[in-house]
Design a protein around this motif. Structure first.
Motif, PDB file in Angstrom:
ATOM      1  N   GLY A 120       0.798  -1.217   0.000  1.00  0.00           N
ATOM      2  CA  GLY A 120       0.000   0.000   0.000  1.00  0.00           C
ATOM      3  C   GLY A 120       0.838   1.278   0.000  1.00  0.00           C
ATOM      4  O   GLY A 120       0.314   2.369   0.197  1.00  0.00           O
ATOM      5  N   ILE A 121       2.142   1.159  -0.215  1.00  0.00           N
ATOM      6  CA  ILE A 121       3.018   2.329  -0.280  1.00  0.00           C
ATOM      7  C   ILE A 121       2.985   2.815  -1.728  1.00  0.00           C
ATOM      8  O   ILE A 121       3.584   2.201  -2.611  1.00  0.00           O
ATOM      9  CB  ILE A 121       4.461   1.986   0.164  1.00  0.00           C
ATOM     10  CG1 ILE A 121       4.456   1.423   1.588  1.00  0.00           C
ATOM     11  CG2 ILE A 121       5.357   3.227   0.060  1.00  0.00           C
ATOM     12  CD1 ILE A 121       5.802   0.874   2.034  1.00  0.00           C
ATOM     13  N   SER A 122       2.291   3.913  -1.978  1.00  0.00           N
ATOM     14  CA  SER A 122       2.091   4.376  -3.351  1.00  0.00           C
ATOM     15  C   SER A 122       3.300   5.104  -3.933  1.00  0.00           C
ATOM     16  O   SER A 122       3.505   5.097  -5.141  1.00  0.00           O
ATOM     17  CB  SER A 122       0.859   5.283  -3.436  1.00  0.00           C
ATOM     18  OG  SER A 122       1.014   6.383  -2.565  1.00  0.00           O
ATOM     19  N   ASP A 123       4.118   5.701  -3.094  1.00  0.00           N
ATOM     20  CA  ASP A 123       5.299   6.431  -3.555  1.00  0.00           C
ATOM     21  C   ASP A 123       6.409   5.427  -3.878  1.00  0.00           C
ATOM     22  O   ASP A 123       6.987   4.799  -2.987  1.00  0.00           O
ATOM     23  CB  ASP A 123       5.753   7.405  -2.470  1.00  0.00           C
ATOM     24  CG  ASP A 123       6.937   8.261  -2.870  1.00  0.00           C
ATOM     25  OD1 ASP A 123       7.818   7.779  -3.615  1.00  0.00           O
ATOM     26  OD2 ASP A 123       6.995   9.411  -2.411  1.00  0.00           O
ATOM     27  N   THR A 124       6.713   5.274  -5.169  1.00  0.00           N
ATOM     28  CA  THR A 124       7.704   4.293  -5.610  1.00  0.00           C
ATOM     29  C   THR A 124       9.083   4.549  -5.012  1.00  0.00           C
ATOM     30  O   THR A 124       9.772   3.612  -4.608  1.00  0.00           O
ATOM     31  CB  THR A 124       7.799   4.279  -7.148  1.00  0.00           C
ATOM     32  OG1 THR A 124       6.494   3.988  -7.672  1.00  0.00           O
ATOM     33  CG2 THR A 124       8.772   3.225  -7.644  1.00  0.00           C
ATOM     34  N   GLY A 125       9.484   5.810  -4.949  1.00  0.00           N
ATOM     35  CA  GLY A 125      10.798   6.146  -4.391  1.00  0.00           C
ATOM     36  C   GLY A 125      10.893   5.795  -2.922  1.00  0.00           C
ATOM     37  O   GLY A 125      11.907   5.253  -2.466  1.00  0.00           O
ATOM     38  N   LEU A 126       9.846   6.106  -2.172  1.00  0.00           N
ATOM     39  CA  LEU A 126       9.817   5.789  -0.735  1.00  0.00           C
ATOM     40  C   LEU A 126       9.866   4.277  -0.534  1.00  0.00           C
ATOM     41  O   LEU A 126      10.632   3.774   0.294  1.00  0.00           O
ATOM     42  CB  LEU A 126       8.560   6.369  -0.091  1.00  0.00           C
ATOM     43  CG  LEU A 126       8.380   6.095   1.391  1.00  0.00           C
ATOM     44  CD1 LEU A 126       9.434   6.836   2.210  1.00  0.00           C
ATOM     45  CD2 LEU A 126       6.974   6.505   1.830  1.00  0.00           C
ATOM     46  N   PHE A 127       9.069   3.548  -1.323  1.00  0.00           N
ATOM     47  CA  PHE A 127       9.073   2.094  -1.221  1.00  0.00           C
ATOM     48  C   PHE A 127      10.445   1.530  -1.554  1.00  0.00           C
ATOM     49  O   PHE A 127      10.968   0.672  -0.840  1.00  0.00           O
ATOM     50  CB  PHE A 127       8.008   1.491  -2.145  1.00  0.00           C
ATOM     51  CG  PHE A 127       8.046  -0.007  -2.166  1.00  0.00           C
ATOM     52  CD1 PHE A 127       7.522  -0.740  -1.120  1.00  0.00           C
ATOM     53  CD2 PHE A 127       8.634  -0.686  -3.225  1.00  0.00           C
ATOM     54  CE1 PHE A 127       7.576  -2.130  -1.120  1.00  0.00           C
ATOM     55  CE2 PHE A 127       8.699  -2.067  -3.232  1.00  0.00           C
ATOM     56  CZ  PHE A 127       8.169  -2.792  -2.183  1.00  0.00           C
ATOM     57  N   ASN A 128      11.049   1.999  -2.648  1.00  0.00           N
ATOM     58  CA  ASN A 128      12.367   1.525  -3.058  1.00  0.00           C
ATOM     59  C   ASN A 128      13.413   1.777  -1.969  1.00  0.00           C
ATOM     60  O   ASN A 128      14.246   0.917  -1.688  1.00  0.00           O
ATOM     61  CB  ASN A 128      12.790   2.189  -4.366  1.00  0.00           C
ATOM     62  CG  ASN A 128      14.097   1.628  -4.883  1.00  0.00           C
ATOM     63  OD1 ASN A 128      14.243   0.436  -5.079  1.00  0.00           O
ATOM     64  ND2 ASN A 128      15.060   2.513  -5.088  1.00  0.00           N
ATOM     65  N   TYR A 129      13.361   2.942  -1.345  1.00  0.00           N
ATOM     66  CA  TYR A 129      14.302   3.273  -0.269  1.00  0.00           C
ATOM     67  C   TYR A 129      14.202   2.246   0.869  1.00  0.00           C
ATOM     68  O   TYR A 129      15.205   1.689   1.320  1.00  0.00           O
ATOM     69  CB  TYR A 129      14.045   4.678   0.265  1.00  0.00           C
ATOM     70  CG  TYR A 129      14.793   4.966   1.540  1.00  0.00           C
ATOM     71  CD1 TYR A 129      16.168   5.216   1.517  1.00  0.00           C
ATOM     72  CD2 TYR A 129      14.146   4.947   2.770  1.00  0.00           C
ATOM     73  CE1 TYR A 129      16.870   5.456   2.693  1.00  0.00           C
ATOM     74  CE2 TYR A 129      14.843   5.195   3.942  1.00  0.00           C
ATOM     75  CZ  TYR A 129      16.200   5.440   3.897  1.00  0.00           C
ATOM     76  OH  TYR A 129      16.888   5.670   5.062  1.00  0.00           O
ATOM     77  N   HIS A 130      12.981   1.981   1.319  1.00  0.00           N
ATOM     78  CA  HIS A 130      12.801   1.065   2.449  1.00  0.00           C
ATOM     79  C   HIS A 130      13.135  -0.378   2.079  1.00  0.00           C
ATOM     80  O   HIS A 130      13.740  -1.100   2.880  1.00  0.00           O
ATOM     81  CB  HIS A 130      11.390   1.188   3.017  1.00  0.00           C
ATOM     82  CG  HIS A 130      11.182   2.466   3.746  1.00  0.00           C
ATOM     83  ND1 HIS A 130      11.845   2.768   4.917  1.00  0.00           N
ATOM     84  CD2 HIS A 130      10.403   3.542   3.462  1.00  0.00           C
ATOM     85  CE1 HIS A 130      11.485   3.964   5.333  1.00  0.00           C
ATOM     86  NE2 HIS A 130      10.608   4.465   4.468  1.00  0.00           N
ATOM     87  N   LEU A 131      12.793  -0.796   0.876  1.00  0.00           N
ATOM     88  CA  LEU A 131      13.140  -2.149   0.432  1.00  0.00           C
ATOM     89  C   LEU A 131      14.656  -2.299   0.343  1.00  0.00           C
ATOM     90  O   LEU A 131      15.210  -3.317   0.787  1.00  0.00           O
ATOM     91  CB  LEU A 131      12.491  -2.445  -0.922  1.00  0.00           C
ATOM     92  CG  LEU A 131      12.780  -3.823  -1.521  1.00  0.00           C
ATOM     93  CD1 LEU A 131      12.316  -4.950  -0.591  1.00  0.00           C
ATOM     94  CD2 LEU A 131      12.116  -3.939  -2.886  1.00  0.00           C
ATOM     95  N   THR A 132      15.329  -1.293  -0.181  1.00  0.00           N
ATOM     96  CA  THR A 132      16.789  -1.329  -0.289  1.00  0.00           C
ATOM     97  C   THR A 132      17.449  -1.456   1.074  1.00  0.00           C
ATOM     98  O   THR A 132      18.445  -2.170   1.238  1.00  0.00           O
ATOM     99  CB  THR A 132      17.302  -0.063  -1.018  1.00  0.00           C
ATOM    100  OG1 THR A 132      16.721  -0.040  -2.328  1.00  0.00           O
ATOM    101  CG2 THR A 132      18.814  -0.064  -1.131  1.00  0.00           C
ATOM    102  N   GLU A 133      16.899  -0.778   2.078  1.00  0.00           N
ATOM    103  CA  GLU A 133      17.448  -0.863   3.436  1.00  0.00           C
ATOM    104  C   GLU A 133      17.336  -2.277   4.009  1.00  0.00           C
ATOM    105  O   GLU A 133      18.118  -2.663   4.875  1.00  0.00           O
ATOM    106  CB  GLU A 133      16.744   0.132   4.363  1.00  0.00           C
ATOM    107  CG  GLU A 133      17.065   1.584   4.059  1.00  0.00           C
ATOM    108  CD  GLU A 133      18.527   1.925   4.292  1.00  0.00           C
ATOM    109  OE1 GLU A 133      19.038   1.656   5.399  1.00  0.00           O
ATOM    110  OE2 GLU A 133      19.169   2.444   3.353  1.00  0.00           O
ATOM    111  N   LEU A 134      16.365  -3.050   3.538  1.00  0.00           N
ATOM    112  CA  LEU A 134      16.160  -4.415   4.033  1.00  0.00           C
ATOM    113  C   LEU A 134      16.950  -5.459   3.248  1.00  0.00           C
ATOM    114  O   LEU A 134      17.240  -6.546   3.776  1.00  0.00           O
ATOM    115  CB  LEU A 134      14.668  -4.776   3.967  1.00  0.00           C
ATOM    116  CG  LEU A 134      13.746  -4.009   4.894  1.00  0.00           C
ATOM    117  CD1 LEU A 134      12.291  -4.304   4.543  1.00  0.00           C
ATOM    118  CD2 LEU A 134      14.035  -4.346   6.344  1.00  0.00           C
ATOM    119  N   CYS A 135      17.275  -5.150   2.011  1.00  0.00           N
ATOM    120  CA  CYS A 135      17.936  -6.135   1.146  1.00  0.00           C
ATOM    121  C   CYS A 135      19.332  -6.479   1.659  1.00  0.00           C
ATOM    122  O   CYS A 135      20.055  -5.636   2.164  1.00  0.00           O
ATOM    123  CB  CYS A 135      18.018  -5.616  -0.280  1.00  0.00           C
ATOM    124  SG  CYS A 135      16.453  -5.767  -1.147  1.00  0.00           S
ATOM    125  N   GLY A 136      19.659  -7.740   1.505  1.00  0.00           N
ATOM    126  CA  GLY A 136      20.973  -8.229   1.925  1.00  0.00           C
ATOM    127  C   GLY A 136      20.936  -8.857   3.297  1.00  0.00           C
ATOM    128  O   GLY A 136      21.407  -9.962   3.486  1.00  0.00           O
TER     129      GLY A 136
END
Length: 140
Positions: free
Chosen positions: A55-71
């Motif tokens: 439900g996170i509509s802002d793609t940039g915001l979503f990408n930022y948070h997903l990137t922080e979790l990756c790895g």
């Protein structure tokens, strides 16, 4: 807090700082939502599908948070994203799923050997291991 140091050359302060950084990565509502959605998925989710489910509509915001979790908590596989071992532990520890969902995740992950430490029924949420060179190596 006690953090194992298998090589005996890492200061407790540095290891504690690394553990705090790992926990800070999941101390966010958006990131917990991402982990929860991945926990409920039967297979890796594509970026757009995962974003829609959160439900996170802002793609940039979503990408930022997903990137922080990756790895550390999320891994990219088969053109999508899935929980890593540490991500599964965080979801279970946080109680981010309903009881039936938590039971399904626990059943799916099984009680086999931990892919990080090799112990059966490992109850650690986050592992911090040292490489043979003495630098920290976080594994999922």
């Amino acid at each position: 807090m006690t953090i194992e140091d298998p090589f005996g050359d890492e200061s407790d302060e540095t290891a504690t700082e690394e553990a705090a950084e790992a926990l800070a990565a999941v101390a966010n509502e958006h990131r917990l939502t991402i982990l929860g959605e991945l926990a409920g998925a039967e297979q890796p989710l594509a970026f757009s599908e995962l974003r829609d489910r959160t439900g996170i509509s802002d793609t940039g915001l979503f990408n930022y948070h997903l990137t922080e979790l990756c790895g550390r908590f999320v891994r990219e596989r088969d053109g999508g994203y899935e929980l890593g071992h540490a991500g599964e532990r965080v979801v279970l520890a946080a109680g981010d799923l309903d009881p039936a969902g938590a039971a399904a995740l626990a059943e799916r992950t099984g009680d086999g050997e931990c892919p990080v430490c090799g112990r059966t029924n490992c109850d650690r949420v986050i592992h911090i291991h040292l490489s043979s060179g003495g630098s920290l190596a976080n594994r999922v």
